[in-house]
Design an enzyme around this catalytic site. Sequence first.
Site, mmCIF file in Angstrom:
data_model
loop_
_atom_site.group_PDB
_atom_site.id
_atom_site.type_symbol
_atom_site.label_atom_id
_atom_site.label_comp_id
_atom_site.label_asym_id
_atom_site.label_seq_id
_atom_site.Cartn_x
_atom_site.Cartn_y
_atom_site.Cartn_z
ATOM 1 N N ARG A 99 0.881 -1.186 0.000
ATOM 2 C CA ARG A 99 0.000 0.000 0.000
ATOM 3 C C ARG A 99 0.911 1.226 0.000
ATOM 4 N NH1 ARG A 99 -5.337 1.214 3.563
ATOM 5 N NH2 ARG A 99 -6.139 -0.115 1.908
ATOM 6 N N HIS A 126 -7.273 0.928 -6.401
ATOM 7 C CA HIS A 126 -7.523 0.036 -5.250
ATOM 8 C C HIS A 126 -8.153 -1.267 -5.773
ATOM 9 C CE1 HIS A 126 -7.763 -1.257 -1.248
ATOM 10 N NE2 HIS A 126 -8.687 -0.464 -0.755
HETATM 11 N N1 CP Z 1 -11.330 -0.345 2.326
HETATM 12 C C1 CP Z 1 -10.052 -0.401 2.780
HETATM 13 O O1 CP Z 1 -9.095 -0.580 2.023
HETATM 14 O O2 CP Z 1 -9.945 -0.245 4.123
HETATM 15 P P1 CP Z 1 -8.581 -0.077 4.945
HETATM 16 O O3 CP Z 1 -7.998 1.258 4.538
HETATM 17 O O4 CP Z 1 -8.994 -0.122 6.379
HETATM 18 O O5 CP Z 1 -7.647 -1.185 4.566
HETATM 19 N N1 NVA Z 2 -10.106 6.607 -1.129
HETATM 20 C C1 NVA Z 2 -9.718 6.159 0.186
HETATM 21 C C2 NVA Z 2 -9.945 4.695 0.305
HETATM 22 C C3 NVA Z 2 -9.637 4.114 1.662
HETATM 23 C C4 NVA Z 2 -9.833 2.631 1.699
HETATM 24 C C5 NVA Z 2 -8.268 6.493 0.443
HETATM 25 O O1 NVA Z 2 -7.445 6.378 -0.469
HETATM 26 O O2 NVA Z 2 -7.955 6.927 1.556
#
Ligand code: CP
Ligand code: NVA
Length: 301
Positions: A99, A126
Amino acid sequence: MGSAPRHVLEVDDLDPGELLQVLDLSELSAPPPVLAGRGVVLLFEKPSARTRASMEMATVQLGGYPVTLRNEEVGIDTRETAEDLARLFSGYGAVIGARVFEHHKVERLAAAASVPVVNLLSDDAHPVQTLADLLTIRQAHGRLAGLTVTYVGDANNVARSLGIGCGLLGLRFRVSSPPGYGFGAVDLDRLEVAGARPEVVEDPAAAVAGADVVYTDAWYSMGQEGEQRERREAFARWRVDGALMARAADGAVFLHCLPAHRGDEATDGVLDGTASRIWPQAHNRMHTARGLLQFLLDGEG
Ligand code: CP
Ligand code: NVA
């Protein structure tokens, strides 16, 4: 694993048949232990609850060991380069998940890794979220092709991957954002390359009319916390409330990737209402993480 590992940095790194295969694998009640005795290395430059926990659980369910490292420990490009980390962790894990802020960091990890690299969220994409979204939609409606998904709010990483996933599997994708917060030309080009043609409808009520799925995400993403005040003002008309949901088709469901900023992008009434599928969706993160890992490792020998 041969010399060209399979990476998943955006949803269209899977073709439509493979995407459906991952969804089917995600529903297996007794998955084979394809990770027996092996590790999955998970790197996090940003916070996470669902992604970290679902990837760790999926790894264990496939017989493997998760090794999770926060960026304070690994320092991608500050303590050592992304490429050196990819080479290092290719020797420890059967898969590397990451990430990151800038999308090019997952591309650089993938270019140097000798095992599959999975994007666990970047500023642009994502894909592992979209897998859970599509599975949840299929479970709610019993099908995918031909449904209409309306995304209301910030045209961000989640929206872009969702749009690509919808394009690949034949769902119509509408997006409604305040001026200045919609998809830019680069995003629209990227969606088109993936075969997705989002219908941009600025008025949220018109965008939601007749939709089978209404989806929203935070008005400010991780890294944009400093823009909270102006975004709250700009997005106020794009809040998903009961009146907006009432415009959707009969049987429509509400989805949100979470975490939710309750009362901003969606009201409690919608998040906790009868159309909401946010908890099956969140739990599907674990099932689809397992399906994806199994897909990447099955048959590798
Ligand atoms: N939806 C999602 O990716 O949640 P987190 O940021 O908690 O991993
Ligand atoms: N768009 C949000 C998604 C979190 C899961 C972010 O990037 O923070």
